[in-house]
Write an enzyme that holds these catalytic residues in place. Structure first.
Site, PDB file in Angstrom:
ATOM      1  N   GLU A 283       0.830  -1.207   0.000  1.00 53.98           N
ATOM      2  CA  GLU A 283       0.000   0.000   0.000  1.00 53.98           C
ATOM      3  C   GLU A 283       0.864   1.257   0.000  1.00 53.98           C
ATOM      4  OE1 GLU A 283      -3.156   0.067  -0.441  1.00 53.98           O
ATOM      5  OE2 GLU A 283      -3.925  -1.881   0.161  1.00 53.98           O
TER       6      GLU A 283
ATOM      7  N   ARG B 279       0.586   3.782  -3.108  1.00 53.43           N
ATOM      8  CA  ARG B 279      -0.049   5.077  -2.817  1.00 53.43           C
ATOM      9  C   ARG B 279       0.986   6.183  -2.618  1.00 53.43           C
ATOM     10  NH1 ARG B 279      -5.655   3.857   0.357  1.00 53.43           N
ATOM     11  NH2 ARG B 279      -5.678   1.639   0.007  1.00 53.43           N
TER      12      ARG B 279
ATOM     13  N   ASP C 217      -4.737  -9.687  -8.314  1.00 57.69           N
ATOM     14  CA  ASP C 217      -4.965  -8.697  -9.374  1.00 57.69           C
ATOM     15  C   ASP C 217      -3.765  -7.944  -9.947  1.00 57.69           C
ATOM     16  OD1 ASP C 217      -4.771  -7.338  -6.943  1.00 57.69           O
ATOM     17  OD2 ASP C 217      -6.773  -6.460  -6.995  1.00 57.69           O
TER      18      ASP C 217
ATOM     19  N   GLU D  24     -12.474   0.406  -9.752  1.00 61.16           N
ATOM     20  CA  GLU D  24     -12.128  -0.546 -10.832  1.00 61.16           C
ATOM     21  C   GLU D  24     -13.068  -0.529 -12.035  1.00 61.16           C
ATOM     22  OE1 GLU D  24     -12.230  -1.349  -7.585  1.00 61.16           O
ATOM     23  OE2 GLU D  24     -10.062  -1.450  -7.201  1.00 61.16           O
TER      24      GLU D  24
HETATM   25  C1  DMJ Z   1      -6.534   0.536  -4.829  1.00 60.40           C
HETATM   26  O1  DMJ Z   1      -5.768   0.808  -3.710  1.00 60.40           O
HETATM   27  C2  DMJ Z   1      -5.685  -0.068  -5.897  1.00 60.40           C
HETATM   28  O2  DMJ Z   1      -6.366   0.021  -7.091  1.00 60.40           O
HETATM   29  C3  DMJ Z   1      -5.361  -1.489  -5.642  1.00 60.40           C
HETATM   30  O3  DMJ Z   1      -4.623  -2.102  -6.669  1.00 60.40           O
HETATM   31  C4  DMJ Z   1      -6.613  -2.297  -5.439  1.00 60.40           C
HETATM   32  N1  DMJ Z   1      -7.704  -1.601  -5.003  1.00 60.40           N
HETATM   33  C5  DMJ Z   1      -7.698  -0.321  -4.431  1.00 60.40           C
HETATM   34  C6  DMJ Z   1      -9.009   0.360  -4.695  1.00 60.40           C
HETATM   35  O4  DMJ Z   1     -10.090  -0.474  -4.756  1.00 60.40           O
END
Ligand code: DMJ
Length: 647
Positions: free
Chosen positions: A272, A276, A405, A539
């Site tokens: 994260e 971010r 993902d 998404e």
């Molecule tokens: C985000 O922090 C990023 O897109 C991450 O890869 C997965 N999902 C969250 C938002 O849903």
């Protein structure tokens, strides 16, 4: 991959005792700091006493002193006679009489004196401490603590200057305004929503990681540890910049300059923080050219590096920014690391090596790639869990949604970001997608294409909101796919976009649930109560935007606008935007969280959807998984150590 915030975590809390609790023996064993301090003093006095007593034993004792070989550590100021030390570190007393014997006795005598004095001093200090009241001790501890903090501040390293690096060609950072008044109006509305989200955070949550828009105060989750690192500020910067909200951007920059400090005792999620913070800072740097963002990104990245100190080099999920100690989430298949976490570092780390000239970042992510390439994959699929100690897969669970993902996303984007020279990444992506298509992608009875999850040899016919990003990924990867399958993947992207739109359209609020099923007559609807929430996720809108860019089919703008209106109608409150707990209820309750990704991603993708294509063209920019754009690096002109792409 955001599951950590939602899955049950084993976040351990240190129990706090009420004042005076330690004086009751039946209370739990946890001691307060002052009690611990006193016990420590008594213990150290006792050890000193024992140590001293050892030297007062009669000389004919059979004991050999220092026979643990620790003398250099314990008494480094005493020099052993030359050649008197055997390889085990034991001091050998030769007993030759005369001068040697005399000198030896003198040394021993002075040693005893010193130990006696030291131990008397320690006892005296301990006695004095014990005479002090609890308050005095507390004050003393506080003063010492503040002194340590002050010393640390003084010692704070002056950031190393970074080498000058040519700025990659930054194109398409322009207004992107549309000529069509209707589209322009929609875009202005999205900018207004961004302003409301930002201003609310500015007013009620400034400096906190996120905002509680109903309680009107700061919010944080365990992914940021107990820190106040202004996640929303960092995550929102590039959206503000693109939307032309320059005063707000400046405000954020100022906060970062003055307050963003990574020397905090906080255990954060490596993934994260990477997507971010490092992603957000790097994007802000590339867009604005302001050095501070680059410097901060590098400072933070250095703090993440200890997470890679595992037997395999697969990083821990969490790392303490101060101590560098790492560990994994308790719920993750017997202490495994997670594919979508350790597999979503590549883009940012390649940029870090580019900007710093330090090969470490690049080497770390290439090591992960090499290790994965050597492993067997059940049915060609990558399980979501990998044990960083043994290097073996954990539970055989494969998903293109949470936990898996962005690993697939970063394979494709590594190739794109390398100006399509990193063919190894492209091939790995193609192979993975082929296996996913074979085993996980199905059509429902009602004709909806969905991506299920593979759990121990069984296909679960359930798709997560997170999985909906894959529509955009398939479209983005269409060009360059093997066997002339570009059309096929663009079509697959369109089908996923359609399915995800259905998951929104079949709800009361016209907002999508967290997960939806294709089973027993169910088509794209959530069943369990705890899958009916919408937490401002991006998404589905992300996929609409990619599909729009590649097809210009007006339905994608239409669908995006439906979602924007629903968000504004059902998630907007006076203190910002909140997630809702049930998208099938006409009277939903709020979860009272304005997620930082709402500003970083959801609103950014909406804004781009109503902008012209020359704003952030996809030939020049690659968006990280948190929608932070990083420029394509023309690797042919670069020297990344060990890079295939150098050739
Ligand atoms: C985000 O922090 C990023 O897109 C991450 O890869 C997965 N999902 C969250 C938002 O849903």
């Amino acid at each position: 991959m955001t599951t950590p915030a939602l899955l049950p975590l084993s976040g351990r809390r240190i129990p706090t005792l009420s004042p005076g609790a330690a004086s009751f023996p039946h209370h739990r064993a946890t001691l307060r700091l002052s009690e611990k301090f006193i016990l420590l003093l008594i213990l150290s006095a006792f050890i000193t006493l024992c140590f001293g007593a050892f030297f007062f034993l009669p000389d004919n004792s059979k004991h050999k002193r220092f026979d643990l070989g620790l003398e250099d550590v314990l008494i480094p100021h005493i020099e052993a006679p030359k050649g008197a030390k055997h390889p085990g570190g034991q001091v050998v007393i030769h007993g030759q009489g005369g001068h040697d014997e005399h000198r030896h006795r003198e040394e021993e005598e002075s040693l005893r004196d010193k130990i006696r004095v030291d131990h008397e001093r320690a006892l005296q200090e301990a006695k004095e401490k014990l005479r002090k009241s609890r308050d005095e001790l507390r004050a003393e501890i506080q003063t010492e603590k503040s002194k340590v903090v002050e010393d640390l501040k003084k010692k704070k390293e002056v950031p190393k200057p970074l080498p000058p690096v040519p700025m990659p060609k930054v194109v398409g950072v322009n207004d992107g305004d549309s000529v069509e008044p209707d589209v322009k109006e929609k875009r202005d509305k999205i900018r207004e929503m961004m302003k409301h989200a930002w201003d609310s955070y500015r007013q009620y949550g400034w400096g906190h990681n996120e905002l509680k828009p109903l309680a009107k105060k700061g919010h944080s989750t365990n992914i940021f540890g107990n820190s106040q690192m202004g996640a929303t500020i960092v995550d929102a910067l590039d959206s503000l910049y693109m939307m032309g909200l320059h005063d707000e951007f400046k405000d954020g920059q100022e906060w970062i300059e003055q307050n963003l400090d990574f020397s905090v005792n906080a255990e954060v999620s490596v993934f994260e923080v990477n997507i971010r913070f490092i992603g957000g800072l790097l994007a802000a740097y590339y867009l604005s050219g302001q050095e501070v963002f680059k410097v901060k990104a590098v400072q933070l990245a250095e703090k993440l590096l200890p997470a890679f100190n595992t037997p395999t080099g697969i990083p821990w999920a969490m790392v303490n920014l101060k101590s560098g100690v790492g560990r994994n989430w308790g719920w993750a298949s017997a202490g495994s690391s997670i594919l979508a976490e350790f597999g979503t570092l590549h883009m940012e780390f390649v940029h870090l090596t580019y900007l710093t000239g330090n090969p470490a970042y690049y080497q770390k992510v290439m090591h992960i790639r090499k290790l994965l390439a050597k492993m067997d994959r059940p049915n060609g699929l990558y399980p979501n869990y990998l044990n960083p100690r043994t290097g073996r897969w954990g539970q055989h669970h494969t998903s293109v949604g949470g936990l898996g993902d962005s690993f697939y996303e970063y394979l494709l984007k590594a190739w794109l970001m390398s100006d399509k020279t990193d063919t190894e990444a492209r091939k790995t992506y193609d192979d993975a997608i082929e296996a996913i298509e074979r085993h996980l992608i199905r059509k429902s009875n009602g004709g909806l294409t969905f991506i299920g999850e593979w759990k121990n040899g069984h296909l679960e016919r359930k798709m997560g909101h997170l999985t909906c990003f894959a529509g955009g990924m398939f479209a983005l990867g269409a060009d360059g796919s093997p066997d002339d399958k570009a059309g096929h993947y663009l079509q697959l992207g369109a089908e996923i976009a359609h399915t995800c739109h259905e998951s929104y359209d079949r709800t009361v609020l016209k907002l999508g649930p967290e997960a939806f099923k294709f089973d027993s007559g169910l088509e794209a609807v959530a069943v369990r109560q705890n899958e009916k929430y919408y937490i401002l996720r991006p998404e589905v809108i992300e996929t609409y935007w990619y599909m729009w860019r590649f097809t210009h089919d007006p339905k994608y703008r239409q669908w995006g606008w439906e979602a924007a209106q629903a968000i504004d109608k059902y998630c907007r409150v006076s203190g910002g935007f909140s997630g809702v707990k049930d998208v099938y209820s006409s009277n939903p309750t709020y979860d009272d969280v304005q997620q930082s990704f709402f500003l970083a991603e959801t609103l950014k993708y909406l804004y781009l959807l109503f902008s012209s294509d020359d704003l952030m063209p996809l030939e020049s920019w690659v968006f990280n998984t948190e929608a932070h754009p990083l420029p394509v690096l023309h690797l042919a002109n670069l020297t990344l150590p060990g890079s295939q792409a150098q050739r």
